[in-house]
Design a protein around this motif. Structure first.
Motif, PDB file in Angstrom:
ATOM      1  N   PRO A 107       0.814  -1.215   0.000  1.00 48.94           N
ATOM      2  CA  PRO A 107       0.000   0.000   0.000  1.00 48.94           C
ATOM      3  C   PRO A 107       0.854   1.273   0.000  1.00 48.94           C
ATOM      4  O   PRO A 107       1.915   1.321   0.632  1.00 48.94           O
ATOM      5  CB  PRO A 107      -0.824  -0.113   1.286  1.00 48.94           C
ATOM      6  CG  PRO A 107      -0.903  -1.585   1.537  1.00 48.94           C
ATOM      7  CD  PRO A 107       0.430  -2.130   1.092  1.00 48.94           C
ATOM      8  N   ILE A 108       0.360   2.268  -0.722  1.00 52.13           N
ATOM      9  CA  ILE A 108       1.021   3.567  -0.819  1.00 52.13           C
ATOM     10  C   ILE A 108       0.154   4.600  -0.111  1.00 52.13           C
ATOM     11  O   ILE A 108      -1.058   4.656  -0.332  1.00 52.13           O
ATOM     12  CB  ILE A 108       1.197   3.984  -2.296  1.00 52.13           C
ATOM     13  CG1 ILE A 108       2.049   2.954  -3.047  1.00 52.13           C
ATOM     14  CG2 ILE A 108       1.816   5.383  -2.389  1.00 52.13           C
ATOM     15  CD1 ILE A 108       2.074   3.174  -4.552  1.00 52.13           C
ATOM     16  N   LEU A 109       0.784   5.407   0.729  1.00 56.12           N
ATOM     17  CA  LEU A 109       0.097   6.495   1.424  1.00 56.12           C
ATOM     18  C   LEU A 109       0.736   7.817   1.021  1.00 56.12           C
ATOM     19  O   LEU A 109       1.959   7.907   0.878  1.00 56.12           O
ATOM     20  CB  LEU A 109       0.209   6.339   2.940  1.00 56.12           C
ATOM     21  CG  LEU A 109      -0.361   5.073   3.559  1.00 56.12           C
ATOM     22  CD1 LEU A 109      -0.102   5.065   5.064  1.00 56.12           C
ATOM     23  CD2 LEU A 109      -1.843   4.950   3.261  1.00 56.12           C
ATOM     24  N   ILE A 110      -0.115   8.827   0.862  1.00 55.92           N
ATOM     25  CA  ILE A 110       0.339  10.167   0.526  1.00 55.92           C
ATOM     26  C   ILE A 110      -0.354  11.133   1.465  1.00 55.92           C
ATOM     27  O   ILE A 110      -1.582  11.146   1.554  1.00 55.92           O
ATOM     28  CB  ILE A 110      -0.005  10.518  -0.938  1.00 55.92           C
ATOM     29  CG1 ILE A 110       0.645   9.514  -1.891  1.00 55.92           C
ATOM     30  CG2 ILE A 110       0.406  11.954  -1.256  1.00 55.92           C
ATOM     31  CD1 ILE A 110       0.153   9.597  -3.307  1.00 55.92           C
ATOM     32  N   GLY A 111       0.423  11.938   2.148  1.00 53.24           N
ATOM     33  CA  GLY A 111      -0.138  12.980   2.993  1.00 53.24           C
ATOM     34  C   GLY A 111       0.029  14.320   2.308  1.00 53.24           C
ATOM     35  O   GLY A 111       1.073  14.589   1.700  1.00 53.24           O
ATOM     36  N   THR A 112      -0.995  15.140   2.369  1.00 51.99           N
ATOM     37  CA  THR A 112      -0.900  16.494   1.816  1.00 51.99           C
ATOM     38  C   THR A 112      -1.831  17.411   2.601  1.00 51.99           C
ATOM     39  O   THR A 112      -2.631  16.960   3.418  1.00 51.99           O
ATOM     40  CB  THR A 112      -1.202  16.515   0.294  1.00 51.99           C
ATOM     41  OG1 THR A 112      -0.802  17.791  -0.231  1.00 51.99           O
ATOM     42  CG2 THR A 112      -2.664  16.248  -0.003  1.00 51.99           C
ATOM     43  N   TRP A 113      -1.709  18.680   2.341  1.00 48.30           N
ATOM     44  CA  TRP A 113      -2.566  19.663   3.003  1.00 48.30           C
ATOM     45  C   TRP A 113      -4.007  19.503   2.525  1.00 48.30           C
ATOM     46  O   TRP A 113      -4.258  19.362   1.337  1.00 48.30           O
ATOM     47  CB  TRP A 113      -2.084  21.077   2.686  1.00 48.30           C
ATOM     48  CG  TRP A 113      -0.700  21.345   3.183  1.00 48.30           C
ATOM     49  CD1 TRP A 113       0.441  21.396   2.434  1.00 48.30           C
ATOM     50  CD2 TRP A 113      -0.317  21.574   4.529  1.00 48.30           C
ATOM     51  NE1 TRP A 113       1.516  21.653   3.253  1.00 48.30           N
ATOM     52  CE2 TRP A 113       1.080  21.768   4.543  1.00 48.30           C
ATOM     53  CE3 TRP A 113      -1.014  21.633   5.741  1.00 48.30           C
ATOM     54  CZ2 TRP A 113       1.799  22.026   5.715  1.00 48.30           C
ATOM     55  CZ3 TRP A 113      -0.301  21.888   6.909  1.00 48.30           C
ATOM     56  CH2 TRP A 113       1.078  22.081   6.889  1.00 48.30           C
ATOM     57  N   ALA A 114      -4.951  19.576   3.450  1.00 49.63           N
ATOM     58  CA  ALA A 114      -6.374  19.473   3.096  1.00 49.63           C
ATOM     59  C   ALA A 114      -6.784  20.594   2.142  1.00 49.63           C
ATOM     60  O   ALA A 114      -7.669  20.408   1.302  1.00 49.63           O
ATOM     61  CB  ALA A 114      -7.236  19.496   4.358  1.00 49.63           C
ATOM     62  N   ALA A 115      -6.147  21.752   2.248  1.00 52.45           N
ATOM     63  CA  ALA A 115      -6.488  22.889   1.391  1.00 52.45           C
ATOM     64  C   ALA A 115      -5.819  22.822   0.009  1.00 52.45           C
ATOM     65  O   ALA A 115      -6.144  23.629  -0.856  1.00 52.45           O
ATOM     66  CB  ALA A 115      -6.104  24.196   2.089  1.00 52.45           C
ATOM     67  N   ALA A 116      -4.909  21.883  -0.195  1.00 56.74           N
ATOM     68  CA  ALA A 116      -4.213  21.762  -1.488  1.00 56.74           C
ATOM     69  C   ALA A 116      -5.067  20.924  -2.432  1.00 56.74           C
ATOM     70  O   ALA A 116      -4.735  19.802  -2.800  1.00 56.74           O
ATOM     71  CB  ALA A 116      -2.834  21.159  -1.291  1.00 56.74           C
ATOM     72  N   TRP A 118      -5.653  21.036  -5.548  1.00 56.18           N
ATOM     73  CA  TRP A 118      -5.023  20.612  -6.804  1.00 56.18           C
ATOM     74  C   TRP A 118      -4.234  19.318  -6.619  1.00 56.18           C
ATOM     75  O   TRP A 118      -4.254  18.453  -7.500  1.00 56.18           O
ATOM     76  CB  TRP A 118      -4.143  21.728  -7.379  1.00 56.18           C
ATOM     77  CG  TRP A 118      -2.960  22.064  -6.508  1.00 56.18           C
ATOM     78  CD1 TRP A 118      -1.705  21.504  -6.557  1.00 56.18           C
ATOM     79  CD2 TRP A 118      -2.935  23.000  -5.435  1.00 56.18           C
ATOM     80  NE1 TRP A 118      -0.904  22.041  -5.577  1.00 56.18           N
ATOM     81  CE2 TRP A 118      -1.642  22.968  -4.872  1.00 56.18           C
ATOM     82  CE3 TRP A 118      -3.882  23.876  -4.889  1.00 56.18           C
ATOM     83  CZ2 TRP A 118      -1.254  23.772  -3.797  1.00 56.18           C
ATOM     84  CZ3 TRP A 118      -3.505  24.664  -3.827  1.00 56.18           C
ATOM     85  CH2 TRP A 118      -2.210  24.608  -3.290  1.00 56.18           C
ATOM     86  N   ALA A 119      -3.561  19.169  -5.477  1.00 51.53           N
ATOM     87  CA  ALA A 119      -2.804  17.946  -5.202  1.00 51.53           C
ATOM     88  C   ALA A 119      -3.756  16.774  -4.958  1.00 51.53           C
ATOM     89  O   ALA A 119      -3.558  15.673  -5.490  1.00 51.53           O
ATOM     90  CB  ALA A 119      -1.879  18.146  -4.003  1.00 51.53           C
TER      91      ALA A 119
END
Length: 162
Positions: A107-116, A118-119
């Motif tokens: 499994p692959i996990l990606i964390g990013t900003w909730a407001a981003a 576009w990402a």
């Protein structure tokens, strides 16, 4: 375009791409999480020392993007995925993502900003799903070393191998 593992000589260009692309976060992510530069050389060195392996996109001997992966045992994290602003929306991010996905069999996990948004939209278009809020918090606490405020303002996307 050629995707390859980063080299020590790529460090300055990688750092420049990260900080140029991260300017998109200014005024979008919480003000208390924004700082200039977004990532310092020391932070990037620390990420590499902690096992983030970077892959770079190169065109005509010029770096256009980067994406890191970090093995966390039962999952792999995609870390610090950035495309130079002049190369965005040209397929660089997708090619990097496809390349690193081909290296991973868990499994692959990606964390990013909730407001981003576009990402988030990019990863959703590429087959990733948002983890529910209660799971997101636990995943961020388990696999990332980030402050509580960042956990509050982030999301996790995931994809299992097919």
């Amino acid at each position: 375009m050629h995707i390859r593992k980063s080299k020590e000589a790529d460090f300055a260009a990688m750092l420049a791409i990260i900080n140029d692309a991260a300017r998109a976060y200014r005024g979008v992510i919480p003000a208390d999480r924004w700082h200039e530069p977004y990532m310092s050389a020391d932070e990037l060195e620390r990420e590499i020392a902690e096992g983030v392996l970077f892959w770079v996109a190169e065109e005509k001997e010029h770096l256009t993007g980067l994406m890191g992966i970090q093995d966390k045992g039962d999952v792999t994290l995609v870390r610090h995925a950035y495309v130079a602003p002049t190369a965005q929306r040209s397929g660089v991010g997708t090619k990097l993502l496809r390349h690193v996905e081909g290296l991973i069999d868990k499994p692959i996990l990606i964390g990013t900003w909730a407001a981003a948004t576009w990402a988030i939209d990019f990863y959703r278009r590429n087959g990733f799903t948002l983890a529910p809020s209660d799971e997101k918090d636990q995943l961020l606490r388990t696999y990332w070393s980030i402050p509580a405020r960042q956990i509050e303002t982030s999301v996790v996307l995931r994809r299992c191998p097919t």
